[in-house]
Scaffold this motif. Structure first.
Motif, mmCIF file in Angstrom:
data_model
loop_
_atom_site.group_PDB
_atom_site.id
_atom_site.type_symbol
_atom_site.label_atom_id
_atom_site.label_comp_id
_atom_site.label_asym_id
_atom_site.label_seq_id
_atom_site.Cartn_x
_atom_site.Cartn_y
_atom_site.Cartn_z
ATOM 1 N N LEU A 265 0.823 -1.204 0.000
ATOM 2 C CA LEU A 265 0.000 0.000 0.000
ATOM 3 C C LEU A 265 0.862 1.260 0.000
ATOM 4 O O LEU A 265 0.627 2.201 -0.761
ATOM 5 N N ARG A 266 1.879 1.274 0.844
ATOM 6 C CA ARG A 266 2.774 2.429 0.906
ATOM 7 C C ARG A 266 3.530 2.623 -0.403
ATOM 8 O O ARG A 266 3.716 3.758 -0.861
ATOM 9 N N THR A 267 3.968 1.526 -0.998
ATOM 10 C CA THR A 267 4.697 1.617 -2.266
ATOM 11 C C THR A 267 3.825 2.198 -3.358
ATOM 12 O O THR A 267 4.249 3.055 -4.139
ATOM 13 N N ARG A 268 2.578 1.749 -3.423
ATOM 14 C CA ARG A 268 1.666 2.256 -4.440
ATOM 15 C C ARG A 268 1.365 3.741 -4.231
ATOM 16 O O ARG A 268 1.322 4.518 -5.179
ATOM 17 N N ARG A 269 1.158 4.113 -2.988
ATOM 18 C CA ARG A 269 0.889 5.529 -2.702
ATOM 19 C C ARG A 269 2.083 6.405 -3.045
ATOM 20 O O ARG A 269 1.939 7.491 -3.597
ATOM 21 N N ALA A 270 3.279 5.911 -2.727
ATOM 22 C CA ALA A 270 4.485 6.671 -3.056
ATOM 23 C C ALA A 270 4.647 6.794 -4.566
ATOM 24 O O ALA A 270 5.055 7.845 -5.076
#
Length: 286
Positions: A265-270
């Motif tokens: 999730l964090r990777t996609r948001r970044a």
């Protein structure tokens, strides 16, 4: 073959087999008797083809052969030892519901070890990777092995209660047992941990550097792991009337599944932020 072909091949193969696997597992609680047993076999075969095929498409022949030798061959050996001696899982017997047997072991059982060993390894590799997906630090190797071991062994908190309830195998002396799971001895879960750590320790040296990093090719395997976690909790709690294993499995696999979901999730948001696009609901498996 151009540079993007392996990525496309791994994605296409992985998502197609995963879709078939998901369909089979959705049908599982809607069936019973012989049909359900056959669906169990079909699901394991699909999972095996998914993992071995993904290893071949994304990492090449060496990784795929190593996975088969270590997980499939090793899985058969440890199961045959277990049936014959009771070590390391405890004394148990397989029924005849899961197809042909060799040395008392249904031939699909080693395939099940392989099915979940590969995504467990890739998830652990992703979670222990340094910047840009590269490993760093002397503790990443043992940490990776430990996380992959837990990622695989915790699956059995779902698997064994479900298969015992279906009559696919039975324990001769299921004591001591975890609270709420009286039909399965604690020795079984310890045996899973033992074999899983041996398997994961051997995988990287034998498979080579190709399995030491992860990238976009591995999204189907992340999705497989998260699907296995979420669907198992739901199935045990709602459809299979196995509330205790729903709780134990939810707690055990969460050690790996929850950090994976958060990381993706964090990777996609970044990625969206760096690309200057607005944030939107995220499919963590995309």
């Amino acid at each position: 073959m151009n540079g993007r072909s392996p990525l496309r091949l791994a994605h296409s193969y992985g998502w197609t087999l995963l879709a078939l696997l998901v369909l089979a597992q959705i049908c599982y609680p809607l069936t019973g008797g012989t049909t359900r047993a056959r669906l169990t076999v079909a699901t394991v075969v699909l999972g095996y083809l998914l993992s071995v095929g993904h290893a071949l498409a994304s990492r090449g022949p060496r990784a795929a052969v190593t996975l088969v030798v270590v997980a499939t061959g090793g899985g058969f050996a440890i199961e045959a030892l277990g049936v014959a001696t009771g070590f390391p899982f405890g004394s148990y017997d397989y029924s005849g519901q899961l197809g042909p047997r060799l040395a008392g072991v249904p031939l699909i059982i080693p395939l099940a070890w392989t099915w979940m060993a590969w995504p467990a390894w890739l998830v652990a590799t992703r979670l222990t990777a340094g910047p840009a997906g590269h490993t760093a630090g002397r503790w990443r190797w043992p940490g990776r092995v430990a996380l992959a071991t837990v990622g695989l062994a915790a699956w059995d908190l779902f698997l064994d209660p479900q298969m015992v309830a279906e009559g696919h195998w039975v324990w001769r002396d299921p004591t001591p047992a975890l609270p709420g799971l009286p039909a399965i001895p604690v020795s079984n879960y310890l045996g899973w941990l033992l074999f899983a750590v041996l398997m994961m320790t051997a995988l990287r040296p034998l498979a080579g550097p190709a399995v030491a990093t992860t990238d976009a090719r591995d999204h189907p395997m992340y999705a497989l792991y998260l699907w296995t976690y979420g669907s198992s909790v739901l199935a045990h709690a709602v459809f299979l009337d196995l509330p205790a294993s729903a709780l134990w499995g939810a707690a055990g696999m969460a050690v790996v599944a929850v950090p994976l979901a958060v990381t993706l999730l964090r990777t996609r948001r970044a990625h969206h932020r760096d690309a200057g696009s607005p944030r939107s609901p995220v499919d963590v498996a995309a």
